[in-house]
Design an enzyme around this catalytic site. Structure first.
Site, mmCIF file in Angstrom:
data_model
loop_
_atom_site.group_PDB
_atom_site.id
_atom_site.type_symbol
_atom_site.label_atom_id
_atom_site.label_comp_id
_atom_site.label_asym_id
_atom_site.label_seq_id
_atom_site.Cartn_x
_atom_site.Cartn_y
_atom_site.Cartn_z
ATOM 1 N N CYS A 118 0.870 -1.179 0.000
ATOM 2 C CA CYS A 118 0.000 0.000 0.000
ATOM 3 C C CYS A 118 0.901 1.221 0.000
ATOM 4 O O CYS A 118 2.118 1.092 0.061
ATOM 5 C CB CYS A 118 -0.931 -0.006 1.200
ATOM 6 N N PRO A 124 4.113 -6.380 5.275
ATOM 7 C CA PRO A 124 3.924 -7.836 5.185
ATOM 8 C C PRO A 124 3.069 -8.381 6.326
ATOM 9 O O PRO A 124 2.695 -7.642 7.243
ATOM 10 C CB PRO A 124 5.353 -8.380 5.275
ATOM 11 N N VAL A 125 2.776 -9.687 6.276
ATOM 12 C CA VAL A 125 1.967 -10.315 7.338
ATOM 13 C C VAL A 125 2.732 -11.482 7.985
ATOM 14 O O VAL A 125 2.137 -12.362 8.568
ATOM 15 C CB VAL A 125 0.589 -10.806 6.814
ATOM 16 N N ASP A 126 4.071 -11.456 7.864
ATOM 17 C CA ASP A 126 4.867 -12.576 8.380
ATOM 18 C C ASP A 126 4.698 -12.803 9.887
ATOM 19 O O ASP A 126 4.674 -13.950 10.347
ATOM 20 C CB ASP A 126 6.350 -12.406 8.010
ATOM 21 N N ARG A 399 -12.205 6.962 4.243
ATOM 22 C CA ARG A 399 -11.987 5.654 4.875
ATOM 23 C C ARG A 399 -11.945 5.785 6.399
ATOM 24 O O ARG A 399 -12.317 4.847 7.094
ATOM 25 C CB ARG A 399 -10.662 5.056 4.407
#
Ligand code: UD1
Length: 422
Positions: A118, A124-126, A399
Protein backbone atom coordinates in the site's frame (compact mmCIF):
# COMPACT_ATOMS: atom_id res chain seq x y z
CA UNK A 1 -16.21 12.10 -11.91
CA UNK A 2 -14.61 11.69 -8.48
CA UNK A 3 -14.98 13.65 -5.27
CA UNK A 4 -12.64 16.30 -3.87
CA UNK A 5 -12.72 18.91 -1.11
CA UNK A 6 -12.72 22.59 -1.99
CA UNK A 7 -11.44 24.52 1.02
CA UNK A 8 -11.17 28.29 1.44
CA UNK A 9 -8.57 29.00 4.10
CA UNK A 10 -8.21 31.47 6.95
CA UNK A 11 -11.42 30.82 8.93
CA UNK A 12 -10.86 30.36 12.64
CA UNK A 13 -12.60 27.23 13.93
CA UNK A 14 -14.69 27.45 17.08
CA UNK A 15 -17.32 25.41 18.87
CA UNK A 16 -17.83 21.83 19.93
CA UNK A 17 -17.10 18.65 18.03
CA UNK A 18 -17.99 15.10 19.06
CA UNK A 19 -15.41 12.44 18.35
CA UNK A 20 -16.67 9.25 16.67
CA UNK A 21 -15.84 5.68 17.62
CA UNK A 22 -12.32 4.51 16.80
CA UNK A 23 -12.00 2.99 13.33
CA UNK A 24 -9.03 0.84 14.33
CA UNK A 25 -10.90 -0.59 17.34
CA UNK A 26 -14.22 -1.08 15.53
CA UNK A 27 -12.60 -3.08 12.70
CA UNK A 28 -11.07 -5.90 14.80
CA UNK A 29 -14.06 -5.96 17.16
CA UNK A 30 -16.48 -6.41 14.26
CA UNK A 31 -14.20 -9.17 12.97
CA UNK A 32 -14.11 -10.83 16.39
CA UNK A 33 -17.86 -11.52 16.13
CA UNK A 34 -16.85 -14.31 13.73
CA UNK A 35 -15.41 -16.27 16.68
CA UNK A 36 -18.65 -17.42 18.29
CA UNK A 37 -22.24 -17.95 17.17
CA UNK A 38 -24.91 -15.69 18.65
CA UNK A 39 -26.18 -12.11 18.69
CA UNK A 40 -23.91 -9.12 19.31
CA UNK A 41 -24.76 -5.45 19.75
CA UNK A 42 -21.92 -3.03 18.94
CA UNK A 43 -22.26 0.65 19.81
CA UNK A 44 -20.28 3.77 18.90
CA UNK A 45 -19.35 2.25 15.54
CA UNK A 46 -18.14 5.03 13.23
CA UNK A 47 -19.84 5.58 9.90
CA UNK A 48 -16.87 5.12 7.58
CA UNK A 49 -15.97 3.61 4.25
CA UNK A 50 -13.59 1.08 5.89
CA UNK A 51 -16.38 -0.11 8.19
CA UNK A 52 -18.77 -0.54 5.24
CA UNK A 53 -16.07 -2.42 3.29
CA UNK A 54 -15.54 -4.75 6.23
CA UNK A 55 -19.25 -5.30 6.75
CA UNK A 56 -19.52 -6.41 3.11
CA UNK A 57 -16.77 -8.96 3.70
CA UNK A 58 -18.37 -10.21 6.94
CA UNK A 59 -21.75 -10.59 5.18
CA UNK A 60 -19.96 -12.56 2.47
CA UNK A 61 -18.63 -14.89 5.18
CA UNK A 62 -22.13 -15.41 6.55
CA UNK A 63 -22.85 -12.76 9.23
CA UNK A 64 -26.09 -10.79 9.27
CA UNK A 65 -25.51 -7.16 10.14
CA UNK A 66 -28.32 -4.71 10.81
CA UNK A 67 -28.09 -1.03 11.75
CA UNK A 68 -30.24 -0.43 14.83
CA UNK A 69 -29.57 3.26 15.41
CA UNK A 70 -27.21 6.01 14.30
CA UNK A 71 -24.03 4.28 15.46
CA UNK A 72 -25.16 0.83 16.68
CA UNK A 73 -25.38 -2.51 14.90
CA UNK A 74 -26.89 -5.92 15.64
CA UNK A 75 -24.71 -8.74 14.35
CA UNK A 76 -26.06 -12.26 14.04
CA UNK A 77 -23.57 -15.05 13.70
CA UNK A 78 -25.58 -18.13 12.81
CA UNK A 79 -22.51 -19.90 11.45
CA UNK A 80 -19.79 -19.09 8.97
CA UNK A 81 -20.83 -19.91 5.40
CA UNK A 82 -17.48 -19.38 3.73
CA UNK A 83 -13.93 -19.51 5.07
CA UNK A 84 -12.51 -17.67 2.09
CA UNK A 85 -11.78 -13.94 2.07
CA UNK A 86 -11.30 -13.10 -1.61
CA UNK A 87 -8.79 -10.69 -3.13
CA UNK A 88 -11.52 -8.29 -4.40
CA UNK A 89 -12.51 -7.57 -0.80
CA UNK A 90 -9.14 -7.87 1.02
CA UNK A 91 -7.32 -5.59 -1.46
CA UNK A 92 -9.66 -2.73 -0.51
CA UNK A 93 -8.54 -2.84 3.11
CA UNK A 94 -5.57 -4.52 4.79
CA UNK A 95 -7.42 -4.99 8.08
CA UNK A 96 -9.53 -7.67 6.32
CA UNK A 97 -6.59 -10.02 6.87
CA UNK A 98 -7.65 -10.10 10.54
CA UNK A 99 -10.47 -12.50 9.68
CA UNK A 100 -7.86 -15.27 9.66
CA UNK A 101 -7.48 -15.53 13.46
CA UNK A 102 -11.22 -15.80 14.25
CA UNK A 103 -11.83 -18.23 11.39
CA UNK A 104 -9.04 -20.48 12.64
CA UNK A 105 -10.58 -20.31 16.12
CA UNK A 106 -14.11 -21.03 14.87
CA UNK A 107 -13.71 -23.14 11.71
CA UNK A 108 -10.15 -24.50 12.09
CA UNK A 109 -9.37 -23.28 8.59
CA UNK A 110 -9.23 -20.13 6.51
CA UNK A 111 -8.19 -19.01 3.05
CA UNK A 112 -7.44 -15.31 2.96
CA UNK A 113 -5.95 -13.25 0.16
CA UNK A 114 -2.58 -11.64 0.89
CA UNK A 115 -3.27 -7.91 1.30
CA UNK A 116 -0.36 -6.74 -0.88
CA UNK A 117 1.46 -3.42 -0.57
CA UNK A 118 0.00 0.00 0.00
CA UNK A 119 1.07 3.61 -0.23
CA UNK A 120 2.77 3.62 3.17
CA UNK A 121 4.97 0.58 2.62
CA UNK A 122 5.15 -3.13 1.92
CA UNK A 123 3.35 -4.06 5.16
CA UNK A 124 3.92 -7.84 5.19
CA UNK A 125 1.97 -10.31 7.34
CA UNK A 126 4.87 -12.58 8.38
CA UNK A 127 4.39 -11.93 12.13
CA UNK A 128 0.72 -12.93 11.87
CA UNK A 129 1.68 -16.18 10.16
CA UNK A 130 4.49 -17.02 12.61
CA UNK A 131 1.99 -16.55 15.43
CA UNK A 132 -0.55 -18.93 13.84
CA UNK A 133 2.18 -21.50 13.19
CA UNK A 134 3.23 -21.32 16.83
CA UNK A 135 -0.40 -22.15 17.73
CA UNK A 136 -0.17 -25.25 15.53
CA UNK A 137 -1.64 -24.04 12.23
CA UNK A 138 -0.26 -25.30 8.93
CA UNK A 139 0.26 -22.40 6.57
CA UNK A 140 0.54 -22.58 2.83
CA UNK A 141 0.93 -19.58 0.54
CA UNK A 142 0.01 -19.99 -3.10
CA UNK A 143 -1.72 -18.02 -5.85
CA UNK A 144 -1.68 -14.89 -3.69
CA UNK A 145 -3.64 -16.55 -0.89
CA UNK A 146 -2.71 -17.74 2.60
CA UNK A 147 -4.30 -21.07 3.47
CA UNK A 148 -4.25 -22.01 7.13
CA UNK A 149 -5.56 -25.17 8.72
CA UNK A 150 -5.36 -26.71 12.17
CA UNK A 151 -6.79 -29.77 13.93
CA UNK A 152 -6.64 -28.06 17.27
CA UNK A 153 -5.13 -24.70 18.21
CA UNK A 154 -2.75 -25.19 21.15
CA UNK A 155 -1.43 -22.34 23.31
CA UNK A 156 2.21 -21.33 22.82
CA UNK A 157 4.84 -18.75 23.74
CA UNK A 158 5.20 -16.12 21.02
CA UNK A 159 7.67 -13.27 20.90
CA UNK A 160 7.03 -10.76 18.14
CA UNK A 161 10.04 -9.14 16.43
CA UNK A 162 8.07 -5.88 16.47
CA UNK A 163 4.91 -4.95 18.42
CA UNK A 164 2.63 -5.18 15.38
CA UNK A 165 -0.94 -4.05 16.02
CA UNK A 166 -2.49 -6.32 13.40
CA UNK A 167 -0.41 -9.40 14.27
CA UNK A 168 -1.20 -9.02 17.97
CA UNK A 169 -4.94 -8.71 17.26
CA UNK A 170 -5.00 -11.60 14.81
CA UNK A 171 -3.11 -13.98 17.08
CA UNK A 172 -5.11 -12.97 20.19
CA UNK A 173 -8.36 -13.77 18.33
CA UNK A 174 -7.02 -17.24 17.50
CA UNK A 175 -5.54 -17.85 20.98
CA UNK A 176 -8.68 -17.09 23.02
CA UNK A 177 -10.10 -20.50 22.09
CA UNK A 178 -6.81 -22.42 21.88
CA UNK A 179 -6.15 -25.28 24.26
CA UNK A 180 -4.05 -24.09 27.21
CA UNK A 181 -2.10 -20.92 27.69
CA UNK A 182 -0.63 -18.52 25.15
CA UNK A 183 1.87 -15.84 26.08
CA UNK A 184 2.52 -13.03 23.59
CA UNK A 185 5.60 -10.98 24.35
CA UNK A 186 6.46 -7.73 22.61
CA UNK A 187 2.72 -7.45 21.97
CA UNK A 188 1.27 -4.17 20.70
CA UNK A 189 -0.32 -2.15 23.51
CA UNK A 190 -2.25 0.42 21.43
CA UNK A 191 -5.61 1.46 22.95
CA UNK A 192 -7.35 -0.24 20.01
CA UNK A 193 -5.66 -3.57 20.86
CA UNK A 194 -6.76 -3.02 24.46
CA UNK A 195 -10.32 -2.41 23.32
CA UNK A 196 -10.37 -5.66 21.33
CA UNK A 197 -9.02 -7.57 24.36
CA UNK A 198 -11.60 -5.94 26.65
CA UNK A 199 -14.34 -6.94 24.20
CA UNK A 200 -13.08 -10.53 24.11
CA UNK A 201 -12.93 -10.61 27.92
CA UNK A 202 -16.49 -9.27 28.02
CA UNK A 203 -17.33 -12.37 25.94
CA UNK A 204 -15.68 -14.61 28.53
CA UNK A 205 -12.11 -14.79 27.23
CA UNK A 206 -9.30 -14.88 29.79
CA UNK A 207 -6.73 -12.31 28.70
CA UNK A 208 -4.39 -10.77 31.24
CA UNK A 209 -1.86 -7.97 30.82
CA UNK A 210 -4.20 -5.90 28.62
CA UNK A 211 -2.54 -2.61 27.68
CA UNK A 212 0.97 -3.99 28.34
CA UNK A 213 3.55 -5.61 26.07
CA UNK A 214 2.89 -9.07 27.51
CA UNK A 215 -0.47 -10.75 27.05
CA UNK A 216 -1.29 -13.97 28.91
CA UNK A 217 -4.23 -15.77 27.34
CA UNK A 218 -5.85 -18.79 28.95
CA UNK A 219 -7.83 -20.56 26.23
CA UNK A 220 -11.55 -21.24 26.87
CA UNK A 221 -13.94 -23.67 25.15
CA UNK A 222 -16.76 -21.23 24.63
CA UNK A 223 -17.29 -17.49 24.42
CA UNK A 224 -20.58 -15.61 24.90
CA UNK A 225 -21.72 -12.86 22.51
CA UNK A 226 -22.26 -9.53 24.24
CA UNK A 227 -23.08 -5.84 23.88
CA UNK A 228 -20.11 -3.49 23.68
CA UNK A 229 -19.30 0.17 23.02
CA UNK A 230 -16.20 1.09 20.99
CA UNK A 231 -13.67 3.60 22.40
CA UNK A 232 -13.44 7.11 20.89
CA UNK A 233 -11.04 7.73 18.01
CA UNK A 234 -7.83 9.23 19.43
CA UNK A 235 -6.51 10.05 15.95
CA UNK A 236 -9.63 12.02 15.02
CA UNK A 237 -9.38 13.85 18.37
CA UNK A 238 -5.71 14.67 17.74
CA UNK A 239 -6.51 15.95 14.25
CA UNK A 240 -9.17 18.35 15.61
CA UNK A 241 -6.79 19.55 18.33
CA UNK A 242 -4.23 20.46 15.67
CA UNK A 243 -6.98 22.16 13.61
CA UNK A 244 -7.86 24.26 16.65
CA UNK A 245 -4.25 25.39 17.16
CA UNK A 246 -3.57 26.05 13.47
CA UNK A 247 -6.75 28.03 12.85
CA UNK A 248 -6.22 30.00 16.08
CA UNK A 249 -9.71 29.14 17.24
CA UNK A 250 -10.99 27.16 20.18
CA UNK A 251 -12.51 23.78 19.39
CA UNK A 252 -13.91 21.91 22.37
CA UNK A 253 -13.33 18.27 21.57
CA UNK A 254 -15.88 16.00 23.21
CA UNK A 255 -15.65 12.31 23.92
CA UNK A 256 -11.89 11.96 24.26
CA UNK A 257 -10.03 9.53 26.48
CA UNK A 258 -7.14 11.72 27.62
CA UNK A 259 -4.99 8.67 28.50
CA UNK A 260 -5.06 7.48 24.88
CA UNK A 261 -3.44 10.72 23.72
CA UNK A 262 -0.69 11.08 26.31
CA UNK A 263 2.43 11.00 24.11
CA UNK A 264 0.82 13.28 21.53
CA UNK A 265 -0.25 15.77 24.18
CA UNK A 266 3.21 15.69 25.78
CA UNK A 267 4.73 16.64 22.43
CA UNK A 268 2.23 19.48 21.99
CA UNK A 269 3.10 20.68 25.49
CA UNK A 270 6.80 20.57 24.61
CA UNK A 271 5.92 22.93 21.71
CA UNK A 272 4.27 25.25 24.22
CA UNK A 273 0.61 24.24 23.78
CA UNK A 274 -1.45 24.63 26.95
CA UNK A 275 -4.03 21.85 27.06
CA UNK A 276 -7.21 22.14 29.09
CA UNK A 277 -9.30 19.20 30.12
CA UNK A 278 -12.65 18.79 31.82
CA UNK A 279 -14.27 15.36 31.96
CA UNK A 280 -14.20 13.98 28.44
CA UNK A 281 -13.60 17.42 26.86
CA UNK A 282 -10.19 18.71 25.82
CA UNK A 283 -9.34 22.02 24.21
CA UNK A 284 -6.64 24.67 23.96
CA UNK A 285 -6.45 28.41 23.42
CA UNK A 286 -2.84 28.18 22.19
CA UNK A 287 -2.06 29.45 18.71
CA UNK A 288 0.63 28.52 16.18
CA UNK A 289 2.54 31.78 16.66
CA UNK A 290 3.05 31.09 20.41
CA UNK A 291 4.79 27.76 19.76
CA UNK A 292 8.33 26.57 19.18
CA UNK A 293 9.52 23.74 16.97
CA UNK A 294 10.46 20.33 18.35
CA UNK A 295 11.67 16.87 17.40
CA UNK A 296 9.15 14.05 17.04
CA UNK A 297 9.80 10.35 16.56
CA UNK A 298 6.98 7.93 15.84
CA UNK A 299 6.98 4.76 17.93
CA UNK A 300 4.63 1.94 18.84
CA UNK A 301 2.30 2.84 21.73
CA UNK A 302 2.87 4.47 24.21
CA UNK A 303 5.17 6.42 21.85
CA UNK A 304 4.04 9.10 19.42
CA UNK A 305 1.48 7.53 17.02
CA UNK A 306 2.47 7.24 13.38
CA UNK A 307 -1.19 7.96 12.52
CA UNK A 308 -0.73 11.56 13.77
CA UNK A 309 2.66 12.13 12.14
CA UNK A 310 1.41 13.76 8.92
CA UNK A 311 -1.02 16.06 10.76
CA UNK A 312 1.74 17.06 13.23
CA UNK A 313 3.95 17.96 10.27
CA UNK A 314 1.29 20.35 8.94
CA UNK A 315 1.38 22.13 12.30
CA UNK A 316 5.19 22.07 12.58
CA UNK A 317 5.54 23.71 9.16
CA UNK A 318 3.58 26.67 10.45
CA UNK A 319 5.50 26.91 13.75
CA UNK A 320 8.67 29.08 13.62
CA UNK A 321 12.06 27.29 13.86
CA UNK A 322 13.59 24.06 12.59
CA UNK A 323 11.69 20.91 13.52
CA UNK A 324 12.38 17.26 12.89
CA UNK A 325 10.15 14.22 12.40
CA UNK A 326 11.53 10.68 12.36
CA UNK A 327 9.20 7.92 11.13
CA UNK A 328 10.19 4.55 12.58
CA UNK A 329 7.00 2.49 12.18
CA UNK A 330 6.43 2.53 8.41
CA UNK A 331 9.12 2.80 5.75
CA UNK A 332 7.30 5.05 3.31
CA UNK A 333 5.08 7.41 5.19
CA UNK A 334 6.22 10.79 3.90
CA UNK A 335 4.02 10.98 0.79
CA UNK A 336 2.30 14.10 2.14
CA UNK A 337 5.57 16.07 2.09
CA UNK A 338 5.73 16.94 -1.63
CA UNK A 339 2.09 18.02 -1.45
CA UNK A 340 2.63 20.14 1.70
CA UNK A 341 5.68 21.68 -0.03
CA UNK A 342 3.48 22.58 -3.01
CA UNK A 343 1.34 24.49 -0.52
CA UNK A 344 4.33 26.47 0.77
CA UNK A 345 5.89 24.20 3.39
CA UNK A 346 9.67 23.84 3.40
CA UNK A 347 10.39 20.23 4.33
CA UNK A 348 13.42 18.16 3.32
CA UNK A 349 13.60 14.41 3.61
CA UNK A 350 16.69 12.43 4.48
CA UNK A 351 15.83 8.71 4.71
CA UNK A 352 13.22 8.37 7.43
CA UNK A 353 13.86 11.86 8.83
CA UNK A 354 12.05 14.99 7.72
CA UNK A 355 13.59 18.38 8.51
CA UNK A 356 10.94 21.04 8.72
CA UNK A 357 11.87 24.64 8.16
CA UNK A 358 8.91 26.10 10.00
CA UNK A 359 7.13 29.42 10.14
CA UNK A 360 5.84 29.14 6.57
CA UNK A 361 2.58 30.59 5.27
CA UNK A 362 0.53 28.03 3.37
CA UNK A 363 -0.95 29.02 0.03
CA UNK A 364 -3.91 27.25 -1.54
CA UNK A 365 -3.13 24.77 -4.34
CA UNK A 366 -4.53 21.69 -6.02
CA UNK A 367 -3.14 18.68 -4.11
CA UNK A 368 -3.69 14.95 -3.81
CA UNK A 369 -4.26 12.75 -0.76
CA UNK A 370 -2.02 9.67 -1.02
CA UNK A 371 -3.40 7.93 2.08
CA UNK A 372 -5.80 8.56 4.93
CA UNK A 373 -3.61 10.56 7.34
CA UNK A 374 -1.72 12.29 4.51
CA UNK A 375 -5.13 13.49 3.34
CA UNK A 376 -5.90 14.89 6.79
CA UNK A 377 -2.59 16.78 6.85
CA UNK A 378 -3.50 18.49 3.57
CA UNK A 379 -6.93 19.47 4.86
CA UNK A 380 -5.25 21.03 7.94
CA UNK A 381 -2.86 23.03 5.76
CA UNK A 382 -5.76 24.10 3.53
CA UNK A 383 -7.73 25.41 6.52
CA UNK A 384 -5.07 28.09 7.14
CA UNK A 385 -3.86 28.61 3.56
CA UNK A 386 -4.18 31.87 1.68
CA UNK A 387 -6.86 31.28 -0.98
CA UNK A 388 -8.47 28.09 -2.20
CA UNK A 389 -7.23 24.48 -2.02
CA UNK A 390 -8.60 21.47 -3.86
CA UNK A 391 -7.79 18.19 -2.11
CA UNK A 392 -8.18 15.33 -4.58
CA UNK A 393 -8.61 11.61 -3.90
CA UNK A 394 -10.62 12.19 -0.74
CA UNK A 395 -11.81 8.59 -0.80
CA UNK A 396 -8.71 8.03 1.35
CA UNK A 397 -10.05 10.53 3.92
CA UNK A 398 -13.53 8.97 3.81
CA UNK A 399 -11.99 5.65 4.88
CA UNK A 400 -11.21 6.99 8.34
CA UNK A 401 -12.82 10.36 9.15
CA UNK A 402 -16.57 10.37 9.73
CA UNK A 403 -18.24 13.32 8.02
CA UNK A 404 -15.06 15.42 8.15
CA UNK A 405 -16.48 18.25 6.04
CA UNK A 406 -19.72 18.32 8.09
CA UNK A 407 -17.83 18.52 11.39
CA UNK A 408 -15.40 21.18 10.08
CA UNK A 409 -18.20 23.26 8.51
CA UNK A 410 -20.09 23.31 11.80
CA UNK A 411 -16.96 24.76 13.42
CA UNK A 412 -16.80 27.54 10.81
CA UNK A 413 -14.59 26.09 8.06
CA UNK A 414 -15.34 26.85 4.43
CA UNK A 415 -15.18 23.34 3.03
CA UNK A 416 -17.34 21.62 0.46
CA UNK A 417 -17.37 18.27 -1.32
CA UNK A 418 -17.27 18.73 -5.06
CA UNK A 419 -17.16 16.47 -8.12
CA UNK A 420 -14.12 16.76 -10.35
CA UNK A 421 -13.14 15.21 -13.69
CA UNK A 422 -10.45 12.53 -13.53
C1 UD1 B 1 -2.34 -0.60 12.44
C2 UD1 B 1 -3.33 0.50 12.17
C3 UD1 B 1 -2.66 1.67 11.46
C4 UD1 B 1 -1.45 2.13 12.25
C5 UD1 B 1 -0.52 0.96 12.58
C6 UD1 B 1 0.61 1.34 13.50
C7 UD1 B 1 -5.40 -0.70 11.93
C8 UD1 B 1 -6.50 -1.15 11.04
N1 UD1 B 1 -4.41 -0.02 11.36
O1 UD1 B 1 -1.87 -1.08 11.17
O2 UD1 B 1 -3.60 2.73 11.33
O3 UD1 B 1 -0.73 3.08 11.50
O4 UD1 B 1 -1.26 -0.10 13.21
O5 UD1 B 1 0.15 1.90 14.67
O6 UD1 B 1 -5.44 -0.89 13.13
N2 UD1 B 1 4.95 -5.61 10.01
C9 UD1 B 1 5.72 -6.65 9.52
N3 UD1 B 1 5.17 -7.91 9.51
C10 UD1 B 1 3.91 -8.17 9.97
C11 UD1 B 1 3.13 -7.11 10.49
C12 UD1 B 1 3.68 -5.83 10.50
O7 UD1 B 1 6.85 -6.44 9.09
O8 UD1 B 1 3.48 -9.33 9.95
C13 UD1 B 1 5.51 -4.23 10.03
C14 UD1 B 1 4.72 -3.27 9.11
O9 UD1 B 1 5.17 -3.35 7.78
C15 UD1 B 1 5.00 -1.94 9.76
C16 UD1 B 1 5.11 -2.28 11.25
O10 UD1 B 1 5.32 -3.68 11.32
O11 UD1 B 1 6.25 -1.42 9.31
C17 UD1 B 1 3.86 -1.93 12.06
O12 UD1 B 1 2.72 -2.50 11.46
P1 UD1 B 1 1.43 -2.93 12.29
O13 UD1 B 1 1.58 -2.46 13.71
O14 UD1 B 1 1.17 -4.35 12.03
O15 UD1 B 1 0.33 -2.03 11.59
P2 UD1 B 1 -1.10 -2.47 11.09
O16 UD1 B 1 -1.71 -3.43 12.03
O17 UD1 B 1 -1.03 -2.83 9.64
Amino acid sequence: MVEAFRIKGKSSLNGEVKISGAKNAALPILIATLIEKGTYILRNVPNLMDIRTLMNLLRELGLEIEKIDEDSYRIENTGIKSTEAPYELVKKMRASFLVMGPMLAHEKKARVSLPGGCAIGARPVDYHLKGFEALGAKIDISHGYVEAEVTELVGANIIFDFPSVGATENVVMAAVKAKGKTVIENAASEPEVEDLCNFLNAMGAKIKGIGTSRLDIEGVDKLFPCEYSIIPDRIEAGTFLIASIMTEGEIKIKGVDFCHLESFIMKLQEMGVKIKQDGDFIWTESKTGDLKSIKVQTMPHPGFPTDLQAQMMSLMSAVPGIGEVKETVFENRFMHIPELNRMGANIHVDGNVAIINGGQEYSGAEVMASDLRAGASLVLAALVAEGETIVNRIYHIDRGYENLEGKLSKLGAKIERIKVEV
